[in-house]
Every structure is written in structure tokens, then in C-alpha cells.
Design a protein around this motif. Sequence first.
Motif, PDB file in Angstrom:
ATOM      1  N   LYS A 138      12.868   5.880  49.646  1.00 17.50           N
ATOM      2  CA  LYS A 138      11.824   6.439  50.493  1.00 17.50           C
ATOM      3  C   LYS A 138      10.699   6.915  49.299  1.00 17.50           C
ATOM      4  N   SER A 173       7.352   9.159  49.494  1.00 19.64           N
ATOM      5  CA  SER A 173       6.594   9.898  50.477  1.00 19.64           C
ATOM      6  C   SER A 173       4.929   9.861  49.924  1.00 19.64           C
ATOM      7  N   PHE A 174       4.035   9.908  50.778  1.00 17.98           N
ATOM      8  CA  PHE A 174       2.663  10.113  50.241  1.00 17.98           C
ATOM      9  C   PHE A 174       2.422  11.561  49.550  1.00 17.98           C
ATOM     10  N   SER A 209       4.521  15.454  48.866  1.00 12.66           N
ATOM     11  CA  SER A 209       5.837  16.107  49.043  1.00 12.66           C
ATOM     12  C   SER A 209       5.378  17.184  50.173  1.00 12.66           C
ATOM     13  N   LEU A 210       6.683  17.889  50.707  1.00 11.49           N
ATOM     14  CA  LEU A 210       6.264  18.721  51.751  1.00 11.49           C
ATOM     15  C   LEU A 210       5.519  20.038  51.289  1.00 11.49           C
ATOM     16  N   SER A 245       1.894  18.939  50.847  1.00 10.23           N
ATOM     17  CA  SER A 245       1.450  18.957  52.176  1.00 10.23           C
ATOM     18  C   SER A 245       1.064  20.239  53.024  1.00 10.23           C
TER      19      SER A 245
END
Length: 128
Positions: A3, A5-6, A8-9, A12
Amino acid sequence: MKKVSFLSLPNSILVLRICIPLFFVAHAVTRIANGTINQFADFLSGKGFLAASAMVWGITIYEIIGGIVLSFGFYIKYLSLGFILMLIMGNIIIHYQNGWWVGEHGEGGMEYSCALILALLVIASSKK
């Protein structure tokens, strides 16, 4: 399958913490640049608020200074709470009567303010 992700949390949330408060700064600066301080104050006076001009200037200054300070990551929980309370009051005083939708399906509703409240809740729950 790996996976990807654009963002990371944490990154973001950092983007939210920097950008969302700048919406408030832009809103306040536009209020000053367009000369609508008195118009907003007259609206609040018509709703029964005393010292409406001082209140509008207080809101405007909070949006500018609080927005900049929050973007830099200081007093995250307190400033987010202040903005959330401001948005809730704005919804009650201004937007509720216009319904839910802001544009396309309505005019001046609560939709955008509620989205900002949700973003501020995420920001307030984050650690710097």
C-alpha cells in the motif's frame, strides 16, 4: 500488494494545520480590504449585539493573528477551540437560516463552516 499512501497521516495533519488557519487569515484580510467591517457590524447590531464594531474587529484580529499563530503550530488546541466556537456562533447567527448548502444547491448555508469545524477538530487532536 504494498500500500502506497500519498501523504502520511502526520504530514496530512501538518498540511491541514498550516492551510486551514490561512483560510481564516484570508477571510479577515478580505473583510478589511473590501471595507465590509461596518457592514458586518451593522448586521450584528441588527441582531441585537452591543458594541458590534468592536466585536467585528475582535473577530477579524483573532482570525489574522490566531490563524498565523496556529499555522506555525502554537497553542493548537486553544486556537482551534476559539475558531470552532466562532464557527458555531456564525452558524447560529448567520448560516443556519440559509440551510445546509453553501453554493450550487443553496446560498450561504452551514456546509463550509461544518467542514472547517471537522478539520479544526483533527488539528486540535494532533500533536505538533
